[in-house]
Design a protein around this motif. Structure first.
Motif, PDB file in Angstrom:
ATOM      1  N   MET A 138      -6.574  -2.073   1.320  1.00 17.98           N
ATOM      2  CA  MET A 138      -7.245  -1.574   2.523  1.00 17.98           C
ATOM      3  C   MET A 138      -8.393  -2.511   2.894  1.00 17.98           C
ATOM      4  O   MET A 138      -8.590  -2.857   4.060  1.00 17.98           O
ATOM      5  N   LEU A 139      -9.199  -2.896   1.889  1.00 20.25           N
ATOM      6  CA  LEU A 139     -10.318  -3.794   2.159  1.00 20.25           C
ATOM      7  C   LEU A 139      -9.820  -5.146   2.639  1.00 20.25           C
ATOM      8  O   LEU A 139     -10.412  -5.763   3.534  1.00 20.25           O
TER       9      LEU A 139
ATOM     10  N   GLY B 117      -4.603   0.306  -3.894  1.00 25.82           N
ATOM     11  CA  GLY B 117      -4.661   0.832  -2.525  1.00 25.82           C
ATOM     12  C   GLY B 117      -5.957   0.440  -1.836  1.00 25.82           C
ATOM     13  O   GLY B 117      -5.944  -0.108  -0.730  1.00 25.82           O
ATOM     14  N   ILE B 118      -7.079   0.682  -2.501  1.00 25.32           N
ATOM     15  CA  ILE B 118      -8.356   0.386  -1.847  1.00 25.32           C
ATOM     16  C   ILE B 118      -8.545  -1.124  -1.705  1.00 25.32           C
ATOM     17  O   ILE B 118      -9.081  -1.600  -0.703  1.00 25.32           O
TER      18      ILE B 118
ATOM     19  N   PHE C 150       0.839  -1.207   0.000  1.00 20.64           N
ATOM     20  CA  PHE C 150       0.000   0.000   0.000  1.00 20.64           C
ATOM     21  C   PHE C 150       0.875   1.258   0.000  1.00 20.64           C
ATOM     22  O   PHE C 150       0.679   2.189  -0.782  1.00 20.64           O
TER      23      PHE C 150
ATOM     24  N   PRO D 158      -4.275   3.630  -7.266  1.00 21.71           N
ATOM     25  CA  PRO D 158      -5.233   3.802  -6.173  1.00 21.71           C
ATOM     26  C   PRO D 158      -6.190   2.622  -6.014  1.00 21.71           C
ATOM     27  O   PRO D 158      -6.614   2.333  -4.890  1.00 21.71           O
ATOM     28  N   VAL D 159      -6.497   1.943  -7.109  1.00 28.71           N
ATOM     29  CA  VAL D 159      -7.393   0.788  -6.989  1.00 28.71           C
ATOM     30  C   VAL D 159      -6.710  -0.319  -6.191  1.00 28.71           C
ATOM     31  O   VAL D 159      -7.338  -1.006  -5.382  1.00 28.71           O
TER      32      VAL D 159
END
Lengths: 224, 572, 121
Positions: free
Chosen positions: B234-235, B230-231, B178, B227-228
């Motif tokens: 995170m999930l 990244g999310i 990340f 960024p995708v």
């Protein structure tokens, strides 16, 4: 505290980095850089919207029932508060462009204040959910939604809800920090008609946080 | 660039007397001490520090690769147990992908070269550039820390639900990735803003060197796709920590959704790895054929086309898990990517045609690139076709395919670019003979290692397996032996470069006779890059230079003289 | 913005929003918020999400065009925003189409009785 109209007397290139030819070039580069960052933010939140769309279209009835458990009134109030903070932020940019130091400080302070109120209301909502057990999938403990195969589908809705609003809240906190930094600098009298880039770029960030909420509010609270 | 604003480069106050004697101070010698490196905002120093970081990671990943190959010498246990093996190949993949290949060309070479190529003093946001380096370091620490904690055995793809249930250190590793994503985003933002706002007057979009086009296209992907990831991570972390059940079927989630998320980033990321490599190859092929690059505009457009098409084909990693409809569509779209890639290959070949080719070390790597990339690209078509992919999916054929593209492609171009810009970066010429030998060793070792894996894959050897049937052993042994040859080639390569730092001949400003702007300044460049603001010229006007035999430098041909001098090869 | 005491190199030219414009955009946004809240009670069935998205889209346009100055800014920045939204729509559209195509098979496979630890491929 407020250094009135100090911008007119500051050294011309005080905030211009050595590798830029003109202030205009530096301004354009900073702004483009911020927009590129906002693009990454759109994609970052975009992933959550994809997850939202997948689960909503697979289980529309679950989303419809679960959304009733959210407090539309508080959501609407928060929407108005964020819109107001966007107004004050846009006004802060105007003040800095015109060299109105007092107005700039007032507008930035109002923006931070609105952001804190938003977080407060969000906190109230979260604590309600906590007490009622309306939490994410593995922690969801309320028997009032369709239960399939040993887990509660409503939990999926709340997983999405907490992921989206939680990430948004983190962005609000970051925004408060960024605006606070701009406020400190404006108290020092750094900004004026020919140097207001940080006010402008932080403003862009803040408006994007508002933009995300503009979509989150109807998609989470107003299903029905 | 204006000629009025900045005073010419002056000597800083604290310099050692030794360095003032003969030449102007370079960026390497202008300031001394560890602090002058750690807090520098100079894109060249940041590029050099990135280079050290990614080469260290490459060494780490490479040693792991050799251990994995050694383990596969025999069926069953050879030097490690099955669990260690799972950790080893996972970390090899994760380190090579996230710590080495993705930042290799943009962050190390690109950082150094990009501002020089547009005649600028620095990138648009130098502080962000330094921040990106530190984010890389923090990300690397988190990722490598997973090794010291409970290891990582998910494969570099972190597929759910295994990654949410295994007891290895998924959180530390994904946190690392990340953070590395942010580092990559910062580099991308910086490059786009620099190219947009800091090009000098006269350098229009279609007068940019092709390496800049490819870095620009890469930066678009870095900004849009990372960024995708990244999310997604995170999930995944939220899934592991709190059980939010987005991806876990036991909680109502959808593991295939994870694959969509992951590959929406990771397929474009493949082009983050290969596009800058293609840019380097365009420069090298043109320079060492001493010809104008063929089809300049098509090379520009094909870079952007690859960047955009790269967003339409992520589903070809999921042929066995997505719906039949999606598989058919993604298969069809996958073939479209071969068009711009083919355009590039043919343009390079057309540039070579009737060129005056000199087989310098960078050129050897560039030619190796074309061969290996063509192999990698063509075998990709078998995997993109649904019917053959059902047989080849998750076999060694896939492993061989992506190593041909990633290693045969990106690594070859990276090393070629490193040899090409090495004189500019450190002011030293290396030994040409041993440079070519290292290329030969790497080329032979590489094919030796990975060609047998194509055969293994078609015979049905599944990837990531610890154990295998005895009938596969012959090819595994061949592959492992090749891996050691490859290792020797890389060691020679490192030795040549390190040797040049201490014993190398001093590099002239323009040892290859190139018209792009980074060669207008001294080798190594001064702190602010140029003593005099360079004029914008045609970046592929190779005719305009003649070799000065005594200094080894190519000088601009005086106006009026038109006879084309025979290009001499640079002597070792 | 002209500040004649500074050389041209040090000046920045940008659009300054008038108070009337800022206030009227804010009022329009408040009106649209009220509209979207009341729209959620209209009996329109499955179209509710499109109405909600439409109103949110108008609000987003107002914020982006005026508060974020895109109307007066370089077109590059507007293109960037539109492009990023386009990529999200692509991601969303394709993923959604695939999930719905494979949903019957997923249902037929009888999820989710298997424990997570055994569901690994």
């Amino acid at each position: 505290m407020i250094a009135e109209a100090s911008s007119a007397t500051q050294a011309p290139s005080r905030f211009r980095a050595h590798h830029f030819e003109t202030a205009e070039q530096q301004y354009a580069a900073s702004k483009l850089g911020m927009w590129l960052f906002l693009v990454t933010e759109v994609l970052f939140f975009g992933g959550l919207f994809v997850a939202y769309a997948v689960f909503r279209t697979l289980h529309p009835e679950v989303f419809m029932n679960s959304a009733q458990l959210l407090d539309t009134r508080l959501g609407a109030i928060n929407t108005v508060i964020l819109l107001f903070s966007s107004l004050t932020m846009a006004w802060a940019v105007r003040c800095s462009q015109l060299g109105q130091q007092r107005g700039l400080v007032i507008c930035l302070s109002l923006t931070i204040f609105a952001a804190i109120v938003f977080l407060g209301i969000k906190g109230v909502e979260y604590s309600h959910k906590w007490h009622e057990g309306h939490l994410w999938a593995s922690q969801y403990s309320s028997g009032d939604a369709a239960s399939v195969g040993g887990f509660d589908r409503a939990g999926t809705f709340f997983s999405i809800y907490f992921a989206m609003t939680g990430l948004h809240a983190i962005h609000i906190v970051a925004g408060i920090a960024a605006i606070g930094w701009v406020l400190m600098r404006s108290l020092r009298g750094d900004f004026g008609p020919n140097y207001f880039t940080p006010v402008d770029t932080v403003g862009l960030y803040w408006h994007l946080v508002d933009l995300v909420w503009i979509f989150l509010f109807p998609l989470l609270y107003l299903i029905g | 660039m204006s000629t009025t604003t900045e005073p010419k480069h002056r000597l800083p106050q604290f310099i050692s007397p030794r360095s003032t004697t003969e030449q102007p101070l370079s960026y390497l010698t202008a300031e001394r001490g560890i602090r002058s490196w750690l807090f520098t905002l100079d894109h060249k120093r940041i590029g050099v520090m990135y280079l050290i970081g990614i080469l260290t990671s490459f060494l780490m990943g490479g040693v792991m690769a050799l251990l994995v190959r050694t383990e596969l010498l025999t069926p069953g246990p050879t030097i490690m147990d099955a669990d260690t093996y799972n950790h080893m190949f996972t970390l090899h993949g994760a380190i090579m992908t996230f710590l080495f290949i993705i930042p290799s060309i943009p962050a190390a070479l690109g950082n150094f070269v990009l501002p020089l190529m547009i005649g600028a003093k620095d990138v648009a946001f130098p502080r962000m550039n330094l921040a990106s380096l530190y984010l890389w370091v923090f990300g690397a620490v988190f990722l490598v820390a997973a090794m010291g904690l409970n290891g990582l055995d998910t494969g570099w793809t972190f597929y759910t639900p295994y990654s949410t249930t295994t007891n290895s250190s998924v959180i530390s590793a994904t946190m690392g990735v990340f953070i590395l994503g942010f580092s990559s985003i910062f580099t991308g933002i910086n490059f786009i803003a620099t190219v947009h706002t800091m090009r000098p007057k006269g350098m229009t979009w279609f007068r940019m060197p092709l390496f800049l086009w490819s870095l620009y296209a890469t930066a678009i992907i870095q900004v849009l796709a990372t960024p995708v990831l990244g999310i997604t991570l995170m999930l995944l972390i939220a899934e592991r920590v709190a059980g939010i059940g987005i991806f876990d079927p036991a909680l109502g989630g959808d593991p295939v959704l994870y694959q969509h998320f992951f590959w929406f980033y990771s397929h474009p990321a493949v082009y983050i790895m290969i596009l800058p490599a293609m840019g380097i190859i365009s420069e090298l092929i043109s320079t060492f054929s001493r010809t104008r690059i063929f089809g300049y505009r098509f090379l520009c457009y094909s870079s952007v086309a690859i960047a955009l098409l790269g967003f339409l084909v992520w589903g070809h990693h999921m042929f066995t898990s997505e719906s039949a409809m999606a598989a058919v569509i993604f298969s069809a779209l996958t073939f479209s990517v071969s068009i711009p890639s083919g355009i590039k290959i043919f343009n390079w070949l057309a540039t070579l045609y009737k060129g005056s080719i000199s087989l310098t070390t960078p050129m050897c790597f560039a030619l190796s690139f074309i061969v290996l990339f063509a192999f990698g690209g063509l075998t990709g078509l078998f995997l993109g076709a649904l019917a053959t992919d059902v047989h080849l999916h998750d076999t060694y054929f896939v492993v061989a395919h992506f190593h041909y593209v990633m290693m045969g492609g990106t690594l070859m171009a990276f090393i070629g670019g490193l040899f090409y810009w090495w004189p500019k970066m450190f002011g030293k010429m290396y030994n040409e003979f041993w440079g070519r030998m290292s290329c030969l060793g790497i080329f032979v070792g590489f094919n030796w290692t990975f060609f047998p894996q194509f055969l293994l894959g078609t015979k049905g050897m599944a990837r990531r397996y610890y154990n295998y049937k005895p009938e596969f052993q012959g090819l595994h042994v061949v592959s492992t032996l090749g891996a050691f040859v490859l290792g020797v080639g890389l060691v020679i390569c490192a030795a040549v470069l390190v040797h040049s730092l201490f014993r190398g001949r001093k590099a002239p400003p323009n040892p290859w006779g190139v018209a792009t702007m980074e060669w207008e300044t001294t080798s190594p460049p001064p702190v602010h890059n140029f003593e005099d603001t360079p004029k914008v010229t045609d970046p592929y006007d190779l005719e305009g230079f003649v070799l000065n035999e005594t200094s080894g430098n190519y000088e601009r041909r005086p106006a009026g003289i038109t006879s084309s001098q025979k290009p001499s090869e640079v002597k070792a | 913005m002209n500040n004649s005491s500074l050389p041209a190199d040090e000046q920045i030219h940008s659009h300054v929003s008038s108070p009337q414009q800022l206030i009227s955009i804010f009022v329009a946004l408040l009106g649209l918020t009220a509209l979207t809240v009341s729209a959620s009670t209209w009996p329109v069935g499955r179209f509710d999400v499109w109405i909600a998205l439409g109103i949110a889209g108008v609000k987003a346009f107002l914020v982006a065009a005026y508060f974020m100055h895109l109307r007066y800014d370089k077109p590059t920045n507007s293109l960037l925003l539109l492009f990023s939204v386009g990529v999200v729509v692509l991601f969303l559209g394709v993923t959604l189409a695939d999930v719905h195509q494979s949903e019957p098979q997923v249902q037929a496979a009888g999820l989710p009785q298997i424990p997570a630890s055994e569901a690994a491929p």
